[in-house]
Write a protein that holds these residues in place. Structure first.
Motif, PDB file in Angstrom:
ATOM      1  N   SER A   1       5.993  -4.884   2.788  1.00 52.41           N
ATOM      2  CA  SER A   1       6.173  -4.112   1.556  1.00 52.41           C
ATOM      3  C   SER A   1       7.587  -4.320   1.028  1.00 52.41           C
ATOM      4  O   SER A   1       8.527  -4.528   1.802  1.00 52.41           O
TER       5      SER A   1
ATOM      6  N   ASP B   1       0.276   4.205   0.439  1.00 51.14           N
ATOM      7  CA  ASP B   1      -0.058   5.197   1.470  1.00 51.14           C
ATOM      8  C   ASP B   1       0.234   4.703   2.879  1.00 51.14           C
ATOM      9  O   ASP B   1       0.101   5.447   3.851  1.00 51.14           O
ATOM     10  N   ALA B   2       0.654   3.431   3.006  1.00 48.86           N
ATOM     11  CA  ALA B   2       0.977   2.883   4.322  1.00 48.86           C
ATOM     12  C   ALA B   2       2.234   3.552   4.876  1.00 48.86           C
ATOM     13  O   ALA B   2       3.149   3.914   4.133  1.00 48.86           O
TER      14      ALA B   2
ATOM     15  N   ASP C   1       0.851  -1.187   0.000  1.00 50.59           N
ATOM     16  CA  ASP C   1       0.000   0.000   0.000  1.00 50.59           C
ATOM     17  C   ASP C   1       0.888   1.239   0.000  1.00 50.59           C
ATOM     18  O   ASP C   1       1.601   1.501   0.977  1.00 50.59           O
TER      19      ASP C   1
END
Length: 369
Positions: A325, A278-279, A276
């Motif tokens: 990620s 935006d994480a 993600d």
């Protein structure tokens, strides 16, 4: 002035000892003679034919590479293949080749620490431990008036670290005896007369790789012609050594912002990212080169993001499913070692008038269109 290859190899191995390398790796002299005289050294990531051409054009006597040109055993050298052509030119032009590969990845201040530095990550632990640093104790006997000089010599060479404490040493008062023989020039005493001197024994702890520099500093700082010192191996475990690094960023940021920072740090147009965007990420694992098989280690270490190269499709999926990620900036970011190796050799050979230069050939096989 010239140096023999072996003297330059020894200098490199003080930074990245060959025994730090993985068993499957091939590090050290790849081609040439340890006794070859060297005036000009080129530092490169890879030894491709185009890099050899550059070395020939610029008159290099020695190539220092990160990736070995001889990695797997050769059953033949076909001069019509790219590698065969490169080897032929190296032999024809009497250019030696030396490789510091996984040993430079593992070494303190090596590739993985350089990557962390470029990304402003404070490395706190290794990603995968491969061993423990071996520790030694050095004891030096010195007149009390020069005690602080010896302590300073210790600490300037990196001795005296115990955990999070530095400048660690211990002193014991005693008497030293000696008789200067004929032809000596004693700091204290006279020829052929037994002397009894109030001396201090000062002990400190030293990583094995720094013992040589510590003793050099001690001899330079000691007032005696023949300083007395002892070196003992210790059973105390030293700090962990290993592949990759894990640490925190100076501040939390989004995965998207971090991806842009990675691009900027390594001059990349694009890179691959999973997760993600935006994480928020704060803790990272970093491993130069091909690091896909260590995704589980990165997750266990608590990393929010893993920065490494050569991620395959299914391993990237596995990382995504476990909530890790991944930023894949490619294998070529290991080229950070080129300027670092040049700086290290310039410093180590600064009085020798040896020309050290970095290859300008881009050996990254990938481009984005």
């Amino acid at each position: 002035m010239t140096k023999e290859c072996r003297e330059i190899f020894q200098l490199i191995e003080e930074w990245s000892p060959k025994d730090l390398a993985y068993d499957w790796d091939n590090v050290g002299l790849q081609l040439g003679s340890p006794r070859k005289k060297v005036k000009k050294v080129m530092v490169t990531l890879d030894v491709l034919e185009s890099v050899v051409d550059e070395a020939v054009d610029k008159g290099a006597d020695l190539i220092i590479a990160h990736h070995p040109i001889l990695f797997k055993p050769l059953s033949e050298i076909d001069m019509e293949t790219p590698k065969g052509k490169a080897i032929k030119k190296l032999i024809q032009h009497d250019i030696s080749v030396y490789a510091a590969h996984t040993n430079l990845d593992v070494a303190s201040g090596g590739v993985n620490d350089l990557l962390c530095e470029a990304l402003h990550i404070h490395p706190e632990e290794v990603l995968v431990e491969t061993g423990k640093e071996r520790l030694m104790k050095v004891a030096v006997y010195v007149p009390k008036a020069q005690l602080e000089d010896i302590r300073k010599a210790f600490h300037q060479a990196g001795a005296g670290h115990i955990g999070d404490y530095s400048h660690c040493s211990f002193q014991t008062d005693g008497e030293g005896t000696f008789k200067p023989l004929e032809g000596t020039n004693p700091y204290i005493g006279s020829e052929n007369k037994l002397e009894v001197v109030h001396e201090v024994r000062v002990d400190t702890i030293v990583p094995e790789g720094k013992v040589k520099e510590v003793i050099h500093n001690v001899i330079e700082a000691h007032p005696y012609e023949e300083p007395a010192y002892d070196i003992y191996p210790l059973e105390n475990p030293g700090k962990s050594i290993g592949i990759g690094r894990v640490g925190h960023f100076e501040r939390e940021m989004s995965l998207r912002e971090l991806s842009e920072k990675v691009k900027h740090a390594f001059g990349l147009e694009k890179l691959r990212v999973t997760g993600d965007l935006d994480a928020k990420v704060k803790k990272a694992a970093v491993l130069g080169g091909s690091g896909e098989k260590y995704i589980h280690a990165a997750k266990v270490k608590g990393a929010d993001v893993y920065i490494t190269g050569d991620m395959s499709f299914h391993m990237a999926q596995d990382a995504m499913e476990m909530g890790l990620s991944v930023i894949d900036p490619g294998h070529y970011i290991e080229s950070v070692m080129k300027e670092a190796m040049k700086h290290y050799l310039d410093k180590g050979l600064n009085k020798e008038n040896i020309d050290i230069f970095v290859s300008q050939v881009d050996t990254d096989p990938f481009q984005f269109i």
